[in-house]
Design a protein around this motif. Structure first.
Motif, PDB file in Angstrom:
ATOM      1  N   ASN A  50       4.777 -92.932 -97.618  1.00 58.32           N
ATOM      2  CA  ASN A  50       3.824 -93.177 -97.455  1.00 58.32           C
ATOM      3  C   ASN A  50       3.457 -92.861 -95.323  1.00 58.32           C
ATOM      4  O   ASN A  50       4.562 -92.661 -94.097  1.00 58.32           O
ATOM      5  N   LEU A  51       2.529 -91.588 -95.394  1.00 56.00           N
ATOM      6  CA  LEU A  51       2.741 -90.766 -93.928  1.00 56.00           C
ATOM      7  C   LEU A  51       2.512 -91.267 -92.925  1.00 56.00           C
ATOM      8  O   LEU A  51       2.480 -90.999 -92.226  1.00 56.00           O
ATOM      9  N   PHE A  52       1.519 -92.855 -92.943  1.00 51.19           N
ATOM     10  CA  PHE A  52       1.481 -94.193 -91.791  1.00 51.19           C
ATOM     11  C   PHE A  52       2.398 -94.750 -91.183  1.00 51.19           C
ATOM     12  O   PHE A  52       1.535 -95.294 -90.150  1.00 51.19           O
ATOM     13  N   ASP A  53       3.800 -94.992 -92.370  1.00 48.03           N
ATOM     14  CA  ASP A  53       4.651 -95.645 -91.881  1.00 48.03           C
ATOM     15  C   ASP A  53       5.274 -94.742 -90.922  1.00 48.03           C
ATOM     16  O   ASP A  53       6.365 -95.506 -90.419  1.00 48.03           O
ATOM     17  N   MET A  54       5.314 -93.081 -91.114  1.00 51.34           N
ATOM     18  CA  MET A  54       5.979 -92.808 -90.781  1.00 51.34           C
ATOM     19  C   MET A  54       5.479 -92.396 -88.440  1.00 51.34           C
ATOM     20  O   MET A  54       4.851 -92.105 -88.440  1.00 51.34           O
ATOM     21  N   GLU A  55       6.881 -92.395 -87.768  1.00 50.74           N
ATOM     22  CA  GLU A  55       6.552 -91.927 -86.384  1.00 50.74           C
ATOM     23  C   GLU A  55       5.694 -90.810 -86.349  1.00 50.74           C
ATOM     24  O   GLU A  55       6.538 -89.601 -87.244  1.00 50.74           O
ATOM     25  N   GLU A  56       5.270 -89.969 -85.025  1.00 51.65           N
ATOM     26  CA  GLU A  56       4.686 -89.386 -84.845  1.00 51.65           C
ATOM     27  C   GLU A  56       6.347 -88.486 -85.092  1.00 51.65           C
ATOM     28  O   GLU A  56       5.629 -86.847 -86.028  1.00 51.65           O
ATOM     29  N   GLU A  57       6.858 -87.630 -84.503  1.00 51.35           N
ATOM     30  CA  GLU A  57       8.420 -86.802 -84.948  1.00 51.35           C
ATOM     31  C   GLU A  57       8.550 -86.786 -86.384  1.00 51.35           C
ATOM     32  O   GLU A  57       8.575 -85.724 -86.774  1.00 51.35           O
ATOM     33  N   GLU A  58       8.421 -87.960 -87.050  1.00 51.06           N
ATOM     34  CA  GLU A  58       9.148 -87.891 -88.226  1.00 51.06           C
ATOM     35  C   GLU A  58       8.026 -87.613 -89.255  1.00 51.06           C
ATOM     36  O   GLU A  58       8.357 -86.845 -90.253  1.00 51.06           O
ATOM     37  N   LEU A  59       7.178 -87.526 -88.723  1.00 49.23           N
ATOM     38  CA  LEU A  59       6.077 -87.298 -89.624  1.00 49.23           C
ATOM     39  C   LEU A  59       5.635 -85.301 -89.509  1.00 49.23           C
ATOM     40  O   LEU A  59       5.142 -84.250 -90.263  1.00 49.23           O
ATOM     41  N   ILE A  60       5.911 -84.936 -88.325  1.00 50.52           N
ATOM     42  CA  ILE A  60       5.583 -83.851 -87.815  1.00 50.52           C
ATOM     43  C   ILE A  60       6.624 -82.627 -88.767  1.00 50.52           C
ATOM     44  O   ILE A  60       6.604 -81.731 -89.723  1.00 50.52           O
ATOM     45  N   ARG A  61       8.371 -83.187 -89.307  1.00 50.70           N
ATOM     46  CA  ARG A  61       8.837 -82.925 -89.658  1.00 50.70           C
ATOM     47  C   ARG A  61       8.618 -82.789 -91.014  1.00 50.70           C
ATOM     48  O   ARG A  61       8.795 -81.586 -91.762  1.00 50.70           O
ATOM     49  N   PHE A  62       8.043 -83.558 -91.603  1.00 47.88           N
ATOM     50  CA  PHE A  62       7.977 -84.012 -93.376  1.00 47.88           C
ATOM     51  C   PHE A  62       6.923 -83.088 -93.319  1.00 47.88           C
ATOM     52  O   PHE A  62       6.771 -82.627 -94.641  1.00 47.88           O
ATOM     53  N   ARG A  63       5.904 -82.622 -92.197  1.00 43.46           N
ATOM     54  CA  ARG A  63       4.644 -81.625 -93.226  1.00 43.46           C
ATOM     55  C   ARG A  63       5.534 -80.337 -93.687  1.00 43.46           C
ATOM     56  O   ARG A  63       4.496 -79.454 -93.930  1.00 43.46           O
ATOM     57  N   THR A  64       6.885 -80.254 -92.828  1.00 44.08           N
ATOM     58  CA  THR A  64       7.135 -79.033 -93.075  1.00 44.08           C
ATOM     59  C   THR A  64       7.478 -78.833 -94.624  1.00 44.08           C
ATOM     60  O   THR A  64       7.206 -77.843 -95.184  1.00 44.08           O
ATOM     61  N   ARG A  65       7.101 -80.051 -95.550  1.00 44.55           N
ATOM     62  CA  ARG A  65       7.266 -79.784 -97.149  1.00 44.55           C
ATOM     63  C   ARG A  65       5.785 -79.415 -97.234  1.00 44.55           C
ATOM     64  O   ARG A  65       5.545 -79.608 -98.957  1.00 44.55           O
ATOM     65  N   LEU A  66       4.629 -79.347 -96.713  1.00 38.21           N
ATOM     66  CA  LEU A  66       3.237 -78.615 -97.401  1.00 38.21           C
ATOM     67  C   LEU A  66       3.011 -77.610 -96.426  1.00 38.21           C
ATOM     68  O   LEU A  66       3.438 -76.554 -95.366  1.00 38.21           O
TER      69      LEU A  66
END
Lengths: 255, 280
Positions: free
Chosen positions: A69-85
């Motif tokens: 769930n994208l919006f359960d993540m902290e901002e920094e975590e979300l930024i790192r997650f985006r490398t998978r897109l």
């Protein structure tokens, strides 16, 4: 089929609830296919894409990408997650103070510190070659390239981190028919080369939906109006869909 | 008069309501934006100290803000020093106090004009460029592209600019002070024929290191002020090319006004702090 992206009851307003761009949108994007999001301008396609990328926060609802769930993540975590897109933007969004090669090596320099500078360059060149860009353009600035070439660079940059999902935001808008065909072929070829990856193309070009799409989703008034294989759209009785298909096919024939 | 009031009471009340609402909305808007800019600055400064450190970017922006402003600072400083010397000479010669031209210029330059003019010049030159650059990157989706690549755009684009401005401004202010005093010396001693020894002696007598420090601290605050406003305006630009123009214009104008306001308050705060220190 297993969804890689799941959107649940998504609402979005930009004017504190006076009007909603997305109104309770539910959607599942299947894994490993080319999914086309179509619809008239202003139906919320690009807004939906920005939610899938986590660039917009929903007013209400959930967006689950690759099981998270994208919006359960902290901002920094979300930024790192985006490398998978990986994303190919409408106007490629290349960094205009970098050369073509620097643009493609940039994500690698940031995220693949295990690679040597030489390996980074080799990897970037490999992606540029597979996107079909002539090596004579590698040291040029983006402003020196045609829009078709810019899209190739944008695609190479989007692919360089080997993303699980590749998203295309209106990749053919404003291009002539030849370039449109070229970009469509590029999307198909890229999808074939990266087996197991999922592609999501946001467009209002119905021709693209029939040429390259495995699964098509039509948005209308902030909701999913119809989804399924491209043929489903030819047989639909829904007025808006029929009108959209007729107009789209007529334009494709003219082209 | 009373008849006029009675006849137009509703319209007058409506006009007063509108005016008060306008004042309230403007004040509320300004305070909200100030709060957002402060939080944006704090976030930016926090990211300076988060890995990966952006040393190359910081140096690159210091080169742009500092090095590339040197010529304009040198020119402005020289002529400001000369003009100030001349005006003070004209005034002081009336009361036969031309011996004090040197220290008066020195105090005025180091404490007020040096930091303020440096801040204003660099805000116009580098601040405008910051807002325009970030605004263009925002509307052409380059910032979005950076974000979806897994790179924090605030850390890559904003934080180095903030730190570079805070470091560069005191250095530029030092240069401004130096060339302004050189200009003042040239005009006072070589063109107005004031005594060279007295000129320097009086400066040494009246100018304290804390006066120079006051100016340098102010310059760092002005660097913080204009870089925060301009990066904030640029980073959150909306509305295409028109939006970029508005961000650039708004960023520069707000920075200039705020530099003047901040200057007034910091002058008083720094003096109060010096007084407290002296009393200890």
């Amino acid at each position: 089929m297993e969804p890689v992206i799941e959107v649940r009851n998504l609402y979005k307003t930009f004017d504190e609830g006076k009007s909603f761009v997305l109104k309770g949108l539910d959607l599942k994007i299947p894994k490993g296919l080319i999914t086309i999001l179509i619809g008239y301008s202003g139906t919320g396609k690009s807004v939906l894409l920005k939610h899938i990328l986590g660039l917009f926060k929903p007013t209400k609802g959930e967006v689950i990408v690759l099981g998270q769930n994208l919006f359960d993540m902290e901002e920094e975590e979300l930024i790192r997650f985006r490398t998978r897109l990986g994303v190919l933007f409408q106007h490629a969004a290349l960094f205009d103070d970098m050369t073509v090669l620097e643009n493609v090596t940039f994500p690698l320099r940031e995220h693949r510190r295990d690679l040597s500078p030489q390996e980074i360059i080799e990897k970037a060149i490999e992606k540029l070659k597979s996107s079909g860009l002539d090596p004579s353009h590698y040291d040029k600035q983006p402003s020196e390239l045609s829009s078709g070439m810019q899209k190739r660079v944008g695609l190479a940059r989007a692919l360089v981190l080997e993303p699980a999902i590749l998203l295309y935001d209106e990749p053919t808008t404003g291009l002539d028919p030849i370039l449109t065909g070229m970009v469509d072929n590029l999307i198909m070829e890229t999808h074939k080369k990266h087996k197991g990856s999922t592609s999501v193309v946001v467009t209002h070009d119905l021709g693209a939906a029939f040429r390259i799409g495995d699964y098509v989703v039509m948005l209308d008034k902030g909701k999913v109006l119809l989804e399924g294989a491209p043929e489903v759209f030819l047989e639909s009785d829904i007025e808006v869909v029929r009108h959209f298909v007729e107009k789209g096919l007529r334009r494709s024939e003219d082209v | 008069m009373i008849q006029l009031w009675t006849q137009n009471r509703d319209r007058i009340n409506e006009a007063i309501d509108k005016f008060l609402l306008f004042v309230w909305e403007s004040t509320y808007g300004a305070l909200t934006t100030t709060g957002k800019v402060v939080l944006f600055f704090i976030e930016g400064m926090r990211l300076v100290f988060v890995k990966p450190y952006r040393v190359n970017e910081i140096i690159k922006h210091m080169e742009f803000i500092g090095n590339k402003s040197l010529m304009i600072i040198a020119l402005t400083g020289t002529f400001t020093g000369m003009a100030m010397s001349y005006q003070i000479y004209l005034g002081f010669s009336l009361v036969n106090a031309t011996n004090l031209v040197g220290p008066t210029v020195a105090l005025g330059i180091t404490k007020e004009l040096g930091p303020v003019l440096t801040g204003l010049i660099v805000a116009a030159r580098a601040g405008g460029a910051m807002a325009a650059r970030l605004g263009t990157m925002r509307v052409s989706e380059q910032i979005d592209a950076m974000e979806v690549m897994g790179i924090n755009p605030k850390q890559f684009l904003v934080a180095p600019r903030l730190l570079a401005a805070i470091i560069s401004l005191p250095l530029l202010c030092g240069v401004f002070d130096f060339v302004a005093m050189a200009g003042s010396y040239f005009l006072a001693v070589h063109l107005l024929n004031l005594d060279e020894a007295i000129f320097w002696d009086k400066i040494q007598l009246w100018l304290n290191p804390k006066d120079i420090n006051e100016g340098l601290i102010k310059a760092a605050l002005f660097g913080m002020t204009f870089s925060s406003i301009c990066t904030y305006r640029g980073f959150y630009t909306t509305g295409g090319a028109k939006g970029v123009g508005e961000s650039t214009n708004g960023g520069v104008v707000n920075s200039m006004v705020l530099i003047i306001v901040v200057n007034f308050f910091t002058t008083n705060v720094i003096r109060a702090l010096y007084k407290i220190k002296d009393n200890l």
